[in-house]
Design a protein around this motif. Structure first.
Motif: not given
Length: 324
Positions: A193-200, A280-288, A207-211, A296-297
């Motif tokens: 969560a700390s990484v997600v917090e700093k990334e976006t 509760n991350p997003a259901d995604t196939k994203a890797l990048y 949730r997308m970044v977490a996924g 945003g991203h």
């Protein structure tokens, strides 16, 4: 004799009425408070001690007179500890009622989402109305939000509330976590969560970044999160310059460019929303993902898609004159 007795009775009545008027007028009407003030009742202070402090602060004319009137005309309720607002013109009756039943003045110290512990420590130590010293708390142990405090309260007590809020929130959210997530302990959830917090900085993206990061963890890909490069250099403070190639290649417990898996510990204090996103991350196939130029991203499931997104991002930066 009879006439003398009547005169004495009349005189006594006049004196009694005068005494009553003096007691009542000095209690409900007269005021010694010339301007708005604040008054602090220490823990365990008695009414007699409070009366002396009120007189010393020129909020009442006499400690003994205030105490007499309070015992004869006031409530028998105890005074409360804390700091109270005393408006200009307040009568002794109003002052006592405020100290017995009024609201204590509350002040606030705010920890924004993503504030690292070294800056939380600086904020606490810079608050002049708190007392005592505290050490820099462990990273990720504080829940970002606003905390109220009283004048003179120990910094250690405020810090303990911040850490207790994180423990309670983490326990609450961990119990509601989704199945089959890629972290196995609450502490790992705080780290990610700390990484997600700093990334976006876009709440809707968390949730997308977490996924995305879960997908990388499951496939053995490195997270490659820039903030994990910076943390061991500044302990969460802004770097103030571009990251160097030597820093990207540095091997330590945090740099997710040179190691697979999670950092050895949190890189900031994540807010509730980022913890919820990880659990509760997003259901995604994203890797990048790459910046979209709007704060945003843009996300991609394949390297080919990602490379196209990166090309668009660099073209936008050249158009803006940010790069050659």
């Amino acid at each position: 004799m009879r006439r003398a007795g009547c005169l004495l009775a009349a005189l006594a009545a006049v004196l009694l009425a005068g005494a009553g008027g003096w007691l009542a007028g000095g209690w409900w009407i007269t005021s010694s408070v010339e301007e708005d003030s604040s008054f602090i009742v220490p823990n365990g202070a008695t009414l007699a001690q409070v009366a002396k402090r009120l007189a010393a602060d020129d909020l009442v004319g006499s400690a003994s007179t205030f105490l007499l009137r309070a015992r004869l005309l006031g409530s028998g309720d105890p005074v409360k500890a804390g700091e109270f607002a005393i408006p200009a013109g307040s009568s002794s009756a109003f002052i006592l009622d405020t100290l017995q039943h009024g609201e204590v003045i509350r002040r606030f110290v705010t920890v924004p989402e993503g504030m690292p512990s070294v800056l939380v420590h600086e904020r606490l130590m810079a608050e002049p109305l708190l007392t005592g010293a505290v050490a820099v708390p462990p990273e990720g142990s504080i829940l970002p939000q606003s905390y109220d405090f009283e004048r003179g309260e120990p910094r250690a007590a405020v810090l303990a509330r911040m850490q207790d809020a994180m423990r309670r929130t983490l326990a609450e959210l961990w119990a509601k976590r989704a199945k089959n997530i890629a972290v196995s302990t609450p502490q790992q959830a705080v780290v990610l969560a700390s990484v997600v917090e700093k990334e976006t900085g876009v709440p809707a993206e968390r949730r997308m970044v977490a996924g995305l990061y879960y997908n990388r963890l499951r496939t053995g890909m490195r997270l490659q999160a820039d903030p994990t490069i910076i943390y061991p250099i500044t302990r969460g403070k802004p770097l103030g310059r571009r990251i160097r190639q030597s820093e990207i290649a540095a091997v330590n417990g945090y740099n997710t460019y040179s190691m697979a898996g999670l950092p050895t510990g949190p890189i900031t204090n994540p807010g509730r929303a980022s913890i919820e996103a990880v659990l509760n991350p997003a259901d995604t196939k994203a890797l990048y993902m790459v910046a979209d130029g709007k704060g945003g991203h843009v996300f991609a499931a394949t390297l080919e898609e990602h490379n196209a997104n990166v090309a668009r991002w660099f073209a936008l930066r050249r158009q803006r004159g940010e790069i050659d």
